[in-house]
Scaffold this motif. Sequence first.
Motif, mmCIF file in Angstrom:
data_model
loop_
_atom_site.group_PDB
_atom_site.id
_atom_site.type_symbol
_atom_site.label_atom_id
_atom_site.label_comp_id
_atom_site.label_asym_id
_atom_site.label_seq_id
_atom_site.Cartn_x
_atom_site.Cartn_y
_atom_site.Cartn_z
ATOM 1 N N LYS A 146 0.815 -1.228 0.000
ATOM 2 C CA LYS A 146 0.000 0.000 0.000
ATOM 3 C C LYS A 146 0.841 1.266 0.000
ATOM 4 O O LYS A 146 0.523 2.214 -0.700
ATOM 5 N N THR A 147 1.884 1.242 0.819
ATOM 6 C CA THR A 147 2.656 2.476 0.976
ATOM 7 C C THR A 147 3.352 2.849 -0.338
ATOM 8 O O THR A 147 3.304 4.011 -0.775
ATOM 9 N N GLU A 186 -2.589 6.444 8.012
ATOM 10 C CA GLU A 186 -3.224 6.073 9.283
ATOM 11 C C GLU A 186 -2.591 4.815 9.835
ATOM 12 O O GLU A 186 -2.357 3.883 9.052
ATOM 13 N N PRO A 187 -2.403 4.694 11.142
ATOM 14 C CA PRO A 187 -2.521 5.805 12.070
ATOM 15 C C PRO A 187 -1.302 6.710 11.914
ATOM 16 O O PRO A 187 -0.247 6.243 11.533
ATOM 17 N N ARG A 241 0.393 6.175 17.005
ATOM 18 C CA ARG A 241 0.936 5.114 16.134
ATOM 19 C C ARG A 241 2.000 4.287 16.885
ATOM 20 O O ARG A 241 1.999 3.067 16.835
ATOM 21 N N LYS A 270 1.670 0.394 17.746
ATOM 22 C CA LYS A 270 2.572 -0.571 17.122
ATOM 23 C C LYS A 270 3.413 -1.334 18.132
ATOM 24 O O LYS A 270 3.893 -2.413 17.852
ATOM 25 N N ARG A 291 -7.577 9.016 13.905
ATOM 26 C CA ARG A 291 -8.344 9.397 12.692
ATOM 27 C C ARG A 291 -9.004 10.762 12.866
ATOM 28 O O ARG A 291 -9.035 11.567 11.936
ATOM 29 N N TYR A 332 -7.644 3.771 5.908
ATOM 30 C CA TYR A 332 -8.698 4.675 6.391
ATOM 31 C C TYR A 332 -9.681 3.813 7.178
ATOM 32 O O TYR A 332 -9.310 2.740 7.671
ATOM 33 N N SER A 377 -9.845 -0.068 7.285
ATOM 34 C CA SER A 377 -8.844 -0.851 8.028
ATOM 35 C C SER A 377 -9.387 -1.203 9.407
ATOM 36 O O SER A 377 -9.116 -2.278 9.933
ATOM 37 N N THR A 378 -10.133 -0.292 10.010
ATOM 38 C CA THR A 378 -10.680 -0.577 11.342
ATOM 39 C C THR A 378 -11.727 -1.691 11.262
ATOM 40 O O THR A 378 -11.784 -2.574 12.123
ATOM 41 N N GLN A 408 -10.069 -4.523 13.399
ATOM 42 C CA GLN A 408 -10.709 -4.618 14.720
ATOM 43 C C GLN A 408 -12.034 -5.389 14.624
ATOM 44 O O GLN A 408 -12.427 -6.056 15.567
ATOM 45 N N ARG A 446 10.709 -7.664 4.978
ATOM 46 C CA ARG A 446 10.896 -6.232 5.234
ATOM 47 C C ARG A 446 11.464 -6.007 6.638
ATOM 48 O O ARG A 446 12.351 -5.216 6.856
ATOM 49 N N PHE A 465 0.922 -5.712 15.133
ATOM 50 C CA PHE A 465 0.075 -6.388 14.153
ATOM 51 C C PHE A 465 0.818 -7.413 13.324
ATOM 52 O O PHE A 465 0.281 -8.436 12.946
ATOM 53 N N GLU A 466 2.069 -7.080 13.006
ATOM 54 C CA GLU A 466 2.768 -7.961 12.083
ATOM 55 C C GLU A 466 3.114 -9.300 12.730
ATOM 56 O O GLU A 466 3.423 -10.259 12.053
#
Length: 208
Positions: free
Chosen positions: A15-16, A38-39, A49, A53, A71, A94, A97-98, A102, A146, A158-159
């Motif tokens: 995405k980035t 985000e975040p 963030r 993380k 947000r 955005y 993702s939540t 979540q 990465r 998360f990862e």
Amino acid sequence: MSKLISIEGSDGTGKTTQSLALVNNFKKHNKEAILAREPGGTNIGEILRKILKNDKNIEPLSELLLFQAARTELIEKIIFPALKSNKIVVVDRYKDSTLAYQGFGRGLDIELINLLNNISTQNLEPDLTILLDMPVEEAINRTSQRQQVSQQITETNFEDESIDFHTRVSNGFRTLAKKSDKWIIVNGSLDINQISEIIWKSVKNLFD
Ligand code: TYD
């Protein structure tokens, strides 16, 4: 003409890279565009963030509320002002993702998330959402490569989640994408330039 374009997908789907490429494409075509993420993206957002993380013991509800706080800051301080001055905003993640992480991932109530999303975004919907989709195993492999390259093997919340969690997130994104004609699904396994071209073609339709 102001537009909001969100780029969504699981961790490791690119995405980035694609958000940056899209903003650069706009600039090449003399359209003013900014990139937000985000975040993050604001002072408070970047602090949140770091917390999100790094803290592996956070309660799911606290996590949800912190994403919404980040947000709220981004919407008020960056996104609305940019849209008001006729800029295009590309946002790397955005509200969906939540719903995916979540909601589908952690199992929090979807209606509650929709309500909080509507409050934090003040009902601002993207004009287009691009989902970068790829098999979960491939995305996880990319993320761990990465991390090894940047030697940050231990650091993220998360990862380090299980494959089941990432599968629920990934399927969640697909479910969301199928519900709306404002989404396009792009195969994230394709070559980087090919993906940028596909995205650019869909985005151009917004301006015709
Ligand atoms: P980030 O490093 O930005 O991941 P990526 O580069 O894959 O976007 O970390 C953001 C993490 O936060 C990512 O794992 C997804 C997660 N997230 C949520 O769980 N809920 C949310 O609402 C948002 C915006 C992100």
